[in-house]
Write a protein that holds these residues in place. Sequence first.
Motif, mmCIF file in Angstrom:
data_model
loop_
_atom_site.group_PDB
_atom_site.id
_atom_site.type_symbol
_atom_site.label_atom_id
_atom_site.label_comp_id
_atom_site.label_asym_id
_atom_site.label_seq_id
_atom_site.Cartn_x
_atom_site.Cartn_y
_atom_site.Cartn_z
ATOM 1 N N VAL A 4 0.860 -1.175 0.000
ATOM 2 C CA VAL A 4 0.000 0.000 0.000
ATOM 3 C C VAL A 4 0.891 1.218 0.000
ATOM 4 C CG1 VAL A 4 -1.685 1.305 1.334
ATOM 5 C CG2 VAL A 4 -1.831 -1.177 1.275
ATOM 6 N N ALA A 5 0.749 2.065 -1.004
ATOM 7 C CA ALA A 5 1.580 3.268 -1.074
ATOM 8 C C ALA A 5 1.157 4.232 0.019
ATOM 9 C CB ALA A 5 1.426 3.925 -2.442
ATOM 10 N N VAL A 6 2.111 4.705 0.804
ATOM 11 C CA VAL A 6 1.836 5.654 1.864
ATOM 12 C C VAL A 6 2.688 6.881 1.617
ATOM 13 C CG1 VAL A 6 1.905 6.084 4.340
ATOM 14 C CG2 VAL A 6 1.332 3.806 3.498
ATOM 15 N N GLU A 7 2.049 7.977 1.241
ATOM 16 C CA GLU A 7 2.763 9.225 1.016
ATOM 17 C C GLU A 7 3.106 9.847 2.363
ATOM 18 O OE1 GLU A 7 3.630 10.173 -2.002
ATOM 19 O OE2 GLU A 7 2.569 8.491 -2.891
ATOM 20 N N SER A 8 4.083 10.743 2.387
ATOM 21 C CA SER A 8 4.470 11.374 3.640
ATOM 22 C C SER A 8 3.322 12.157 4.253
ATOM 23 C CB SER A 8 5.673 12.289 3.428
ATOM 24 O OG SER A 8 5.359 13.281 2.469
ATOM 25 N N SER A 9 2.387 12.658 3.444
ATOM 26 C CA SER A 9 1.241 13.386 3.990
ATOM 27 C C SER A 9 0.258 12.455 4.689
ATOM 28 C CB SER A 9 0.529 14.148 2.868
ATOM 29 O OG SER A 9 0.058 13.240 1.897
ATOM 30 N N ASP A 10 0.404 11.150 4.504
ATOM 31 C CA ASP A 10 -0.470 10.177 5.148
ATOM 32 C C ASP A 10 -0.036 9.883 6.576
ATOM 33 O OD1 ASP A 10 -0.677 8.118 2.186
ATOM 34 O OD2 ASP A 10 -1.795 9.905 2.707
ATOM 35 N N LEU A 11 1.082 10.424 6.963
ATOM 36 C CA LEU A 11 1.639 10.117 8.266
ATOM 37 C C LEU A 11 1.497 11.322 9.169
ATOM 38 C CD1 LEU A 11 4.856 8.366 6.988
ATOM 39 C CD2 LEU A 11 2.726 7.291 7.675
ATOM 40 N N SER A 12 1.344 11.049 10.468
ATOM 41 C CA SER A 12 1.283 12.160 11.398
ATOM 42 C C SER A 12 2.106 11.827 12.612
ATOM 43 C CB SER A 12 -0.172 12.460 11.770
ATOM 44 O OG SER A 12 -0.615 11.722 12.852
ATOM 45 N N GLY A 15 6.138 10.024 11.867
ATOM 46 C CA GLY A 15 5.986 8.997 10.857
ATOM 47 C C GLY A 15 4.923 7.968 11.143
ATOM 48 N N ARG A 16 4.033 8.240 12.087
ATOM 49 C CA ARG A 16 2.970 7.289 12.392
ATOM 50 C C ARG A 16 1.736 7.564 11.546
ATOM 51 N NH1 ARG A 16 2.191 7.971 18.529
ATOM 52 N NH2 ARG A 16 2.672 10.126 17.953
ATOM 53 N N LEU A 17 0.978 6.523 11.242
ATOM 54 C CA LEU A 17 -0.212 6.656 10.407
ATOM 55 C C LEU A 17 -1.296 7.456 11.118
ATOM 56 C CD1 LEU A 17 -0.479 3.035 8.982
ATOM 57 C CD2 LEU A 17 -0.029 5.110 7.663
ATOM 58 N N GLY A 18 -1.894 8.378 10.402
ATOM 59 C CA GLY A 18 -2.978 9.192 10.905
ATOM 60 C C GLY A 18 -3.652 9.868 9.726
ATOM 61 N N PRO A 19 -4.639 10.699 9.945
ATOM 62 C CA PRO A 19 -5.097 11.267 11.212
ATOM 63 C C PRO A 19 -6.160 10.446 11.927
ATOM 64 C CG PRO A 19 -6.269 12.323 9.413
ATOM 65 C CD PRO A 19 -5.301 11.328 8.790
ATOM 66 N N GLY A 20 -6.658 9.372 11.306
ATOM 67 C CA GLY A 20 -7.668 8.537 11.959
ATOM 68 C C GLY A 20 -7.115 7.834 13.176
ATOM 69 N N ILE A 50 -16.722 5.194 10.981
ATOM 70 C CA ILE A 50 -16.257 4.045 11.770
ATOM 71 C C ILE A 50 -16.265 2.806 10.888
ATOM 72 C CG2 ILE A 50 -16.667 2.575 13.782
ATOM 73 C CD1 ILE A 50 -18.090 4.915 15.115
ATOM 74 N N SER A 51 -15.130 2.100 10.847
ATOM 75 C CA SER A 51 -15.076 0.837 10.114
ATOM 76 C C SER A 51 -14.572 -0.261 11.040
ATOM 77 C CB SER A 51 -14.208 0.951 8.868
ATOM 78 O OG SER A 51 -12.870 1.208 9.215
ATOM 79 N N LEU A 93 -0.903 -19.165 16.179
ATOM 80 C CA LEU A 93 -1.443 -18.646 14.928
ATOM 81 C C LEU A 93 -0.805 -17.299 14.607
ATOM 82 C CD1 LEU A 93 -5.221 -19.392 15.603
ATOM 83 C CD2 LEU A 93 -3.712 -20.680 14.081
ATOM 84 N N SER A 94 -0.938 -16.880 13.357
ATOM 85 C CA SER A 94 -0.481 -15.564 12.929
ATOM 86 C C SER A 94 -1.706 -14.701 12.647
ATOM 87 C CB SER A 94 0.364 -15.680 11.662
ATOM 88 O OG SER A 94 1.513 -16.466 11.909
ATOM 89 N N TYR A 95 -1.647 -13.449 13.087
ATOM 90 C CA TYR A 95 -2.752 -12.502 12.945
ATOM 91 C C TYR A 95 -2.230 -11.229 12.296
ATOM 92 C CZ TYR A 95 -5.020 -15.316 16.609
ATOM 93 O OH TYR A 95 -5.566 -16.333 17.339
ATOM 94 N N ALA A 96 -3.085 -10.544 11.531
ATOM 95 C CA ALA A 96 -2.693 -9.266 10.935
ATOM 96 C C ALA A 96 -3.915 -8.417 10.644
ATOM 97 C CB ALA A 96 -1.913 -9.492 9.639
ATOM 98 N N LEU A 97 -3.688 -7.116 10.635
ATOM 99 C CA LEU A 97 -4.663 -6.186 10.089
ATOM 100 C C LEU A 97 -4.249 -5.964 8.643
ATOM 101 C CD1 LEU A 97 -5.006 -3.567 12.971
ATOM 102 C CD2 LEU A 97 -6.244 -5.719 12.608
ATOM 103 N N GLY A 98 -5.220 -5.958 7.745
ATOM 104 C CA GLY A 98 -4.929 -5.893 6.321
ATOM 105 C C GLY A 98 -4.585 -4.507 5.818
ATOM 106 N N PRO A 99 -4.120 -4.430 4.578
ATOM 107 C CA PRO A 99 -3.676 -3.163 3.985
ATOM 108 C C PRO A 99 -4.777 -2.121 3.881
ATOM 109 C CG PRO A 99 -3.745 -4.897 2.326
ATOM 110 C CD PRO A 99 -3.984 -5.555 3.654
ATOM 111 N N GLU A 100 -6.031 -2.543 3.845
ATOM 112 C CA GLU A 100 -7.125 -1.575 3.756
ATOM 113 C C GLU A 100 -7.194 -0.677 4.992
ATOM 114 O OE1 GLU A 100 -8.678 -5.193 5.777
ATOM 115 O OE2 GLU A 100 -7.464 -4.847 3.995
ATOM 116 N N ILE A 101 -6.653 -1.156 6.116
ATOM 117 C CA ILE A 101 -6.650 -0.373 7.350
ATOM 118 C C ILE A 101 -5.853 0.921 7.151
ATOM 119 C CG2 ILE A 101 -5.906 -0.370 9.775
ATOM 120 C CD1 ILE A 101 -8.325 -2.233 8.906
ATOM 121 N N THR A 102 -4.763 0.839 6.422
ATOM 122 C CA THR A 102 -3.952 2.025 6.159
ATOM 123 C C THR A 102 -4.796 3.110 5.489
ATOM 124 O OG1 THR A 102 -1.943 0.708 5.984
ATOM 125 C CG2 THR A 102 -1.895 2.897 4.977
ATOM 126 N N GLY A 103 -5.541 2.729 4.478
ATOM 127 C CA GLY A 103 -6.394 3.695 3.775
ATOM 128 C C GLY A 103 -7.459 4.294 4.672
#
Length: 195
Positions: A4-12, A15-20, A50-51, A93-103
């Motif tokens: 998932v492409a993450v531009e620098s403006s996607d981070l807050s 370097g952490r993901l935000g603003p959600g 909310i998702s 087991l292995s667990y993950a949150l998927g790439p859609e979470i980033t968006g």
Amino acid sequence: MSGVAVESSDLSGEGRLGPGQLVLVVGPSGAGKDTLIAYARERLTGRADISFARRRITRPADATENHIALDERAFAHGVAMGDFPLHWQANGLSYALGPEITGEIVAGRIVVANGSRAVLGRARARFARVRVVHVTAPLEVLAARLAARGREAHEAVLERLRREPALDQTPDLRILNVDAVDAAGERLAAFLSGL
């Protein structure tokens, strides 16, 4: 690099993901996290801000959780490609949150996910805004609920409950899930509504 492409403006903030914000619902196995999340999802239908995340798990799909089943090879590939903004191992087991979470987070939404207490530090390092809901129940209730799933023998259930990690800080909401599902579910839905 991530799938998932993450531009620098996607981070807050550092370097952490935000603003959600990410709301991790954590607690011991058998506490009823998935049940309460499903209840809140139903109550908050129509809230576009909310998702509710569908985790990737290296376990076949079943009626107890709405997840996306991956085999170990596909999971390892996702980790290697950086597709998962958060992933962890628990209970074999292995667990993950998927790439859609980033968006969703980048779009400013609240994402609710069943998580692990052991991954809270990594979640705070990855996401600018993390809220923690701790769901629990008395040991005998947890053991009975796990036994009713029929996935593990009695000794395996007890071993699973013995190795549950402690919280590293006070949660934003604590729910003792021993009453009818609507009582605890309403507490979670009200908390999410107020974010």
